[in-house]
Design a protein around this motif. Structure first.
Motif, PDB file in Angstrom:
ATOM      1  N   ASP A 296      55.865  54.298  36.118  1.00 55.09           N
ATOM      2  CA  ASP A 296      57.103  54.863  36.657  1.00 55.09           C
ATOM      3  C   ASP A 296      57.607  56.068  35.880  1.00 55.09           C
ATOM      4  O   ASP A 296      58.389  56.865  36.402  1.00 55.09           O
ATOM      5  N   SER A 297      57.195  56.185  34.616  1.00 52.39           N
ATOM      6  CA  SER A 297      57.696  57.270  33.780  1.00 52.39           C
ATOM      7  C   SER A 297      56.634  57.649  32.766  1.00 52.39           C
ATOM      8  O   SER A 297      55.790  56.823  32.394  1.00 52.39           O
ATOM      9  N   GLU A 298      56.682  58.907  32.334  1.00 50.71           N
ATOM     10  CA  GLU A 298      55.797  59.376  31.266  1.00 50.71           C
ATOM     11  C   GLU A 298      56.634  60.000  30.161  1.00 50.71           C
ATOM     12  O   GLU A 298      57.566  60.769  30.431  1.00 50.71           O
ATOM     13  N   ILE A 299      56.296  59.683  28.927  1.00 53.13           N
ATOM     14  CA  ILE A 299      56.903  60.367  27.786  1.00 53.13           C
ATOM     15  C   ILE A 299      56.129  61.659  27.567  1.00 53.13           C
ATOM     16  O   ILE A 299      54.954  61.642  27.199  1.00 53.13           O
ATOM     17  N   ASN A 300      56.778  62.771  27.823  1.00 53.68           N
ATOM     18  CA  ASN A 300      56.117  64.074  27.764  1.00 53.68           C
ATOM     19  C   ASN A 300      56.158  64.700  26.380  1.00 53.68           C
ATOM     20  O   ASN A 300      55.280  65.502  26.043  1.00 53.68           O
ATOM     21  N   LEU A 301      57.171  64.372  25.594  1.00 59.39           N
ATOM     22  CA  LEU A 301      57.280  64.919  24.244  1.00 59.39           C
ATOM     23  C   LEU A 301      58.133  63.985  23.400  1.00 59.39           C
ATOM     24  O   LEU A 301      59.237  63.617  23.796  1.00 59.39           O
ATOM     25  N   PHE A 302      57.591  63.602  22.263  1.00 58.62           N
ATOM     26  CA  PHE A 302      58.319  62.717  21.344  1.00 58.62           C
ATOM     27  C   PHE A 302      57.994  63.159  19.926  1.00 58.62           C
ATOM     28  O   PHE A 302      56.836  63.195  19.526  1.00 58.62           O
ATOM     29  N   MET A 303      59.036  63.507  19.193  1.00 62.91           N
ATOM     30  CA  MET A 303      58.832  63.995  17.829  1.00 62.91           C
ATOM     31  C   MET A 303      60.102  63.792  17.010  1.00 62.91           C
ATOM     32  O   MET A 303      61.211  63.972  17.510  1.00 62.91           O
ATOM     33  N   VAL A 304      59.910  63.432  15.760  1.00 62.44           N
ATOM     34  CA  VAL A 304      61.010  63.318  14.807  1.00 62.44           C
ATOM     35  C   VAL A 304      60.651  64.150  13.582  1.00 62.44           C
ATOM     36  O   VAL A 304      59.501  64.147  13.129  1.00 62.44           O
ATOM     37  N   SER A 305      61.615  64.867  13.063  1.00 62.60           N
ATOM     38  CA  SER A 305      61.398  65.686  11.880  1.00 62.60           C
ATOM     39  C   SER A 305      60.859  64.835  10.735  1.00 62.60           C
ATOM     40  O   SER A 305      61.307  63.700  10.531  1.00 62.60           O
ATOM     41  N   PRO A 306      59.896  65.357   9.963  1.00 61.36           N
ATOM     42  CA  PRO A 306      59.333  64.583   8.841  1.00 61.36           C
ATOM     43  C   PRO A 306      60.387  64.029   7.889  1.00 61.36           C
ATOM     44  O   PRO A 306      60.219  62.935   7.346  1.00 61.36           O
ATOM     45  N   GLU A 307      61.489  64.747   7.705  1.00 57.93           N
ATOM     46  CA  GLU A 307      62.510  64.296   6.769  1.00 57.93           C
ATOM     47  C   GLU A 307      63.273  63.072   7.268  1.00 57.93           C
ATOM     48  O   GLU A 307      63.949  62.396   6.481  1.00 57.93           O
ATOM     49  N   LEU A 308      63.149  62.758   8.571  1.00 58.61           N
ATOM     50  CA  LEU A 308      63.855  61.609   9.133  1.00 58.61           C
ATOM     51  C   LEU A 308      62.949  60.420   9.397  1.00 58.61           C
ATOM     52  O   LEU A 308      63.430  59.351   9.782  1.00 58.61           O
ATOM     53  N   ARG A 309      61.653  60.594   9.202  1.00 62.71           N
ATOM     54  CA  ARG A 309      60.724  59.515   9.525  1.00 62.71           C
ATOM     55  C   ARG A 309      60.902  58.336   8.578  1.00 62.71           C
ATOM     56  O   ARG A 309      61.177  58.501   7.398  1.00 62.71           O
ATOM     57  N   GLY A 310      60.765  57.148   9.146  1.00 64.85           N
ATOM     58  CA  GLY A 310      60.956  55.930   8.367  1.00 64.85           C
ATOM     59  C   GLY A 310      62.399  55.520   8.234  1.00 64.85           C
ATOM     60  O   GLY A 310      62.700  54.533   7.544  1.00 64.85           O
ATOM     61  N   MET A 311      63.299  56.235   8.913  1.00 63.54           N
ATOM     62  CA  MET A 311      64.729  55.941   8.817  1.00 63.54           C
ATOM     63  C   MET A 311      65.289  55.337  10.105  1.00 63.54           C
ATOM     64  O   MET A 311      66.499  55.156  10.237  1.00 63.54           O
ATOM     65  N   GLY A 312      64.420  55.070  11.070  1.00 63.59           N
ATOM     66  CA  GLY A 312      64.855  54.408  12.296  1.00 63.59           C
ATOM     67  C   GLY A 312      65.254  55.335  13.424  1.00 63.59           C
ATOM     68  O   GLY A 312      65.634  54.852  14.506  1.00 63.59           O
ATOM     69  N   TYR A 313      65.162  56.653  13.229  1.00 60.37           N
ATOM     70  CA  TYR A 313      65.604  57.569  14.281  1.00 60.37           C
ATOM     71  C   TYR A 313      64.616  57.627  15.448  1.00 60.37           C
ATOM     72  O   TYR A 313      65.008  57.827  16.607  1.00 60.37           O
ATOM     73  N   GLY A 314      63.323  57.465  15.163  1.00 60.48           N
ATOM     74  CA  GLY A 314      62.357  57.393  16.248  1.00 60.48           C
ATOM     75  C   GLY A 314      62.630  56.197  17.145  1.00 60.48           C
ATOM     76  O   GLY A 314      62.564  56.293  18.372  1.00 60.48           O
TER      77      GLY A 314
ATOM     78  N   ASP B 197      46.772  60.869  20.156  1.00 63.93           N
ATOM     79  CA  ASP B 197      45.426  60.932  19.583  1.00 63.93           C
ATOM     80  C   ASP B 197      45.448  60.397  18.158  1.00 63.93           C
ATOM     81  O   ASP B 197      46.507  60.095  17.602  1.00 63.93           O
ATOM     82  N   LEU B 198      44.264  60.312  17.554  1.00 63.97           N
ATOM     83  CA  LEU B 198      44.129  59.702  16.235  1.00 63.97           C
ATOM     84  C   LEU B 198      44.853  60.479  15.142  1.00 63.97           C
ATOM     85  O   LEU B 198      45.138  59.922  14.081  1.00 63.97           O
ATOM     86  N   GLY B 199      45.142  61.748  15.393  1.00 66.49           N
ATOM     87  CA  GLY B 199      45.829  62.553  14.392  1.00 66.49           C
ATOM     88  C   GLY B 199      47.330  62.355  14.371  1.00 66.49           C
ATOM     89  O   GLY B 199      48.017  62.909  13.509  1.00 66.49           O
ATOM     90  N   CYS B 200      47.860  61.604  15.314  1.00 66.59           N
ATOM     91  CA  CYS B 200      49.306  61.369  15.398  1.00 66.59           C
ATOM     92  C   CYS B 200      49.663  59.983  14.868  1.00 66.59           C
ATOM     93  O   CYS B 200      48.782  59.150  14.627  1.00 66.59           O
TER      94      CYS B 200
ATOM     95  N   LEU C 121      60.850  72.994  15.354  1.00 61.00           N
ATOM     96  CA  LEU C 121      60.508  71.647  14.904  1.00 61.00           C
ATOM     97  C   LEU C 121      59.033  71.353  15.152  1.00 61.00           C
ATOM     98  O   LEU C 121      58.337  70.824  14.278  1.00 61.00           O
ATOM     99  N   ILE C 122      58.563  71.702  16.325  1.00 62.41           N
ATOM    100  CA  ILE C 122      57.147  71.471  16.632  1.00 62.41           C
ATOM    101  C   ILE C 122      56.260  72.297  15.709  1.00 62.41           C
ATOM    102  O   ILE C 122      55.254  71.804  15.189  1.00 62.41           O
ATOM    103  N   ARG C 123      56.645  73.539  15.475  1.00 62.02           N
ATOM    104  CA  ARG C 123      55.842  74.411  14.621  1.00 62.02           C
ATOM    105  C   ARG C 123      55.742  73.867  13.199  1.00 62.02           C
ATOM    106  O   ARG C 123      54.709  73.996  12.539  1.00 62.02           O
ATOM    107  N   SER C 124      56.812  73.229  12.721  1.00 64.64           N
ATOM    108  CA  SER C 124      56.808  72.687  11.362  1.00 64.64           C
ATOM    109  C   SER C 124      55.932  71.448  11.234  1.00 64.64           C
ATOM    110  O   SER C 124      55.556  71.059  10.126  1.00 64.64           O
ATOM    111  N   THR C 125      55.616  70.823  12.373  1.00 68.30           N
ATOM    112  CA  THR C 125      54.852  69.579  12.362  1.00 68.30           C
ATOM    113  C   THR C 125      53.434  69.765  12.898  1.00 68.30           C
ATOM    114  O   THR C 125      52.480  69.214  12.356  1.00 68.30           O
ATOM    115  N   TRP C 126      53.314  70.543  13.973  1.00 65.97           N
ATOM    116  CA  TRP C 126      52.016  70.802  14.599  1.00 65.97           C
ATOM    117  C   TRP C 126      51.742  72.307  14.594  1.00 65.97           C
ATOM    118  O   TRP C 126      52.022  72.990  15.589  1.00 65.97           O
ATOM    119  N   PRO C 127      51.227  72.870  13.540  1.00 73.10           N
ATOM    120  CA  PRO C 127      51.007  74.330  13.481  1.00 73.10           C
ATOM    121  C   PRO C 127      49.772  74.756  14.267  1.00 73.10           C
ATOM    122  O   PRO C 127      48.812  75.285  13.723  1.00 73.10           O
TER     123      PRO C 127
END
Length: 214
Positions: free
Chosen positions: A131-149, A173-176, A19-25
């Motif tokens: 108290d907490s850090e989000i270390n990794l957050f990603m949603v597949s491009p095909e699901l974006r805009g559908m509320g899954y994030g 960063d600005l690219g995300c 999943l990461i490879r398909s989004t961040w090559p």
């Protein structure tokens, strides 16, 4: 598509990496890596290492379509020891593949590793103890805009409330798609600059730290 939430375990490592490879090559940064999939697996393991919240969205074929890993920053002594053991294993794994050429040219791979460590340090430098850090957050491009994030983030905040965590932060960063965090309710804490996050020669801030009170 039938989707469900599951907790991460090692059987999902390859799917998370895909999943990461398909989004961040970002294998393009390396010089002729023999095993580019190892680059993404190493990244997943580095994010998983300190995380207690390990939430996934998977489809009917058990392929990962969404990820949110989050930490408990003031972890117990037992948890800290667990993190150190994981860190040692991950470092040994990385050094093995580095020596075998899995990351390609060793000097290039080492330079990239140091660069990523620099960015992480900048992204985690705060005057407030969150108290907490989000270390990794990603949603597949095909699901974006559908509320899954939003669903992943809602579940993460429930984890924080259950563990009496009152604040959380992340860096991006600005690219995300950083506007998602602003829409959700995160506030900008500070900006920072690193040359590898921008093609501009001007030292304008290109990294951001966001936080949310829970």
């Amino acid at each position: 598509m039938e989707l469900k939430f599951k907790k991460y375990n090692k059987k999902y490592l390859e799917s998370c990496a895909n999943l990461i490879r398909s989004t961040w090559p970002f294998e393009k940064e390396f010089n002729q890596p023999k095993n580019p999939e190892i680059i993404y697996q190493s990244y997943v393991l580095s994010c998983e290492m300190y995380s207690e919240h390990l939430d996934l969205i998977v489809d009917e074929h058990d392929n990962v379509k969404g990820i949110l890993f989050g930490s408990i920053e003031n972890a117990s002594f037992f948890s800290q020891m667990k993190y150190r053991i994981k860190g040692l294993k991950n470092n040994l794994r990385m050094m093995y593949y580095l020596s075998c050429g899995g990351f390609g040219n060793r000097r290039t791979a080492w330079r990239i590793r140091n660069k990523h460590n620099e960015i992480d340090t900048l992204g985690e430098t705060t005057d407030i103890q969150f108290d907490s850090e989000i270390n990794l957050f990603m949603v597949s491009p095909e699901l974006r805009g559908m509320g899954y994030g939003k669903k992943l983030m809602d579940r993460y905040l429930e984890f924080c409330k259950y563990n009496e965590l009152r604040s959380a932060f992340l860096w991006t960063d600005l690219g995300c798609s950083y506007h998602f965090y602003e829409t959700y309710g995160f506030k900008l804490y500070k900006r920072f600059f690193h040359g590898s996050l921008s093609e501009s020669d001007k030292k304008q801030p290109n990294g951001m730290i966001y936080y949310i009170d829970i």
